[in-house]
Design a protein around this motif. Structure first.
Motif, PDB file in Angstrom:
ATOM      1  N   ALA A 219      38.083 -44.666 -28.211  1.00  0.00           N
ATOM      2  CA  ALA A 219      38.056 -45.268 -26.874  1.00  0.00           C
ATOM      3  C   ALA A 219      39.158 -46.316 -26.735  1.00  0.00           C
ATOM      4  O   ALA A 219      39.808 -46.413 -25.686  1.00  0.00           O
ATOM      5  CB  ALA A 219      36.687 -45.892 -26.610  1.00  0.00           C
ATOM      6  N   ALA A 220      39.381 -47.089 -27.785  1.00  0.00           N
ATOM      7  CA  ALA A 220      40.431 -48.108 -27.762  1.00  0.00           C
ATOM      8  C   ALA A 220      41.803 -47.461 -27.609  1.00  0.00           C
ATOM      9  O   ALA A 220      42.636 -47.929 -26.827  1.00  0.00           O
ATOM     10  CB  ALA A 220      40.380 -48.944 -29.038  1.00  0.00           C
TER      11      ALA A 220
ATOM     12  N   ASP B  20      42.473 -44.620 -26.217  1.00  0.00           N
ATOM     13  CA  ASP B  20      42.571 -44.105 -24.844  1.00  0.00           C
ATOM     14  C   ASP B  20      42.936 -45.214 -23.855  1.00  0.00           C
ATOM     15  O   ASP B  20      43.629 -44.977 -22.872  1.00  0.00           O
ATOM     16  CB  ASP B  20      41.253 -43.462 -24.401  1.00  0.00           C
ATOM     17  CG  ASP B  20      40.971 -42.152 -25.112  1.00  0.00           C
ATOM     18  OD1 ASP B  20      41.895 -41.576 -25.728  1.00  0.00           O
ATOM     19  OD2 ASP B  20      39.802 -41.704 -25.063  1.00  0.00           O
ATOM     20  N   ASP B  21      42.446 -46.435 -24.114  1.00  0.00           N
ATOM     21  CA  ASP B  21      42.681 -47.575 -23.222  1.00  0.00           C
ATOM     22  C   ASP B  21      43.856 -48.444 -23.668  1.00  0.00           C
ATOM     23  O   ASP B  21      44.079 -49.512 -23.099  1.00  0.00           O
ATOM     24  CB  ASP B  21      41.425 -48.441 -23.140  1.00  0.00           C
ATOM     25  CG  ASP B  21      40.264 -47.728 -22.477  1.00  0.00           C
ATOM     26  OD1 ASP B  21      40.493 -46.713 -21.789  1.00  0.00           O
ATOM     27  OD2 ASP B  21      39.117 -48.189 -22.644  1.00  0.00           O
TER      28      ASP B  21
ATOM     29  N   ARG C  80      44.196 -50.247 -26.401  1.00  0.00           N
ATOM     30  CA  ARG C  80      43.686 -51.517 -26.917  1.00  0.00           C
ATOM     31  C   ARG C  80      43.472 -51.393 -28.420  1.00  0.00           C
ATOM     32  O   ARG C  80      43.368 -50.302 -28.956  1.00  0.00           O
ATOM     33  CB  ARG C  80      42.323 -51.853 -26.305  1.00  0.00           C
ATOM     34  CG  ARG C  80      42.320 -52.199 -24.872  1.00  0.00           C
ATOM     35  CD  ARG C  80      40.918 -52.702 -24.492  1.00  0.00           C
ATOM     36  NE  ARG C  80      40.866 -53.037 -23.101  1.00  0.00           N
ATOM     37  CZ  ARG C  80      40.223 -52.324 -22.181  1.00  0.00           C
ATOM     38  NH1 ARG C  80      39.543 -51.256 -22.525  1.00  0.00           N
ATOM     39  NH2 ARG C  80      40.252 -52.689 -20.917  1.00  0.00           N
TER      40      ARG C  80
ATOM     41  N   GLN D 228      38.585 -53.634 -27.814  1.00  0.00           N
ATOM     42  CA  GLN D 228      37.646 -52.687 -27.211  1.00  0.00           C
ATOM     43  C   GLN D 228      36.206 -53.158 -27.410  1.00  0.00           C
ATOM     44  O   GLN D 228      35.388 -53.069 -26.494  1.00  0.00           O
ATOM     45  CB  GLN D 228      37.830 -51.294 -27.819  1.00  0.00           C
ATOM     46  CG  GLN D 228      37.050 -50.218 -27.132  1.00  0.00           C
ATOM     47  CD  GLN D 228      37.588 -49.900 -25.745  1.00  0.00           C
ATOM     48  OE1 GLN D 228      38.711 -50.209 -25.406  1.00  0.00           O
ATOM     49  NE2 GLN D 228      36.769 -49.256 -24.941  1.00  0.00           N
TER      50      GLN D 228
ATOM     51  N   VAL E  30      35.527 -55.854 -24.899  1.00  0.00           N
ATOM     52  CA  VAL E  30      35.330 -55.290 -23.560  1.00  0.00           C
ATOM     53  C   VAL E  30      33.928 -54.693 -23.447  1.00  0.00           C
ATOM     54  O   VAL E  30      33.214 -54.931 -22.469  1.00  0.00           O
ATOM     55  CB  VAL E  30      36.407 -54.227 -23.239  1.00  0.00           C
ATOM     56  CG1 VAL E  30      36.065 -53.431 -21.996  1.00  0.00           C
ATOM     57  CG2 VAL E  30      37.767 -54.892 -23.075  1.00  0.00           C
TER      58      VAL E  30
ATOM     59  N   GLU F 181      30.954 -55.892 -20.927  1.00  0.00           N
ATOM     60  CA  GLU F 181      30.331 -54.957 -19.976  1.00  0.00           C
ATOM     61  C   GLU F 181      28.819 -54.912 -20.171  1.00  0.00           C
ATOM     62  O   GLU F 181      28.056 -54.910 -19.204  1.00  0.00           O
ATOM     63  CB  GLU F 181      30.928 -53.555 -20.139  1.00  0.00           C
ATOM     64  CG  GLU F 181      32.347 -53.437 -19.638  1.00  0.00           C
ATOM     65  CD  GLU F 181      32.969 -52.084 -19.949  1.00  0.00           C
ATOM     66  OE1 GLU F 181      32.345 -51.243 -20.633  1.00  0.00           O
ATOM     67  OE2 GLU F 181      34.112 -51.861 -19.502  1.00  0.00           O
TER      68      GLU F 181
END
Length: 67
Positions: free
Chosen positions: A24-25, A27-28, A30, A35, A38, A42
């Protein structure tokens, strides 16, 4: 926020969970650490817990001194 102003602590995480965080990191664009921050912000927001936004790091050259 300078790196020294952040709280450091050890976190044990299941390897499969960490691998998902790393994906996920990536992809973003980061780091895994960013991540996790974040995701924690959230999750807290969903519970109605407000956390002040992080202070952005100063970037670029300092302004020229006139003189």
């Amino acid at each position: 926020m300078s790196p020294s102003s952040k709280k450091a602590f050890a976190l044990r995480v299941d390897p499969a969970l960490y691998a998902a965080i790393e994906r996920a990191a990536a992809d973003d664009l980061r780091s895994a650490n960013a991540q996790i921050e974040v995701l924690l912000r959230e999750a807290l927001a969903r519970r109605g817990i407000r956390v002040k936004p992080p202070v952005a790091a100063k970037r670029g050259r300092p302004p020229k001194e006139e003189g």
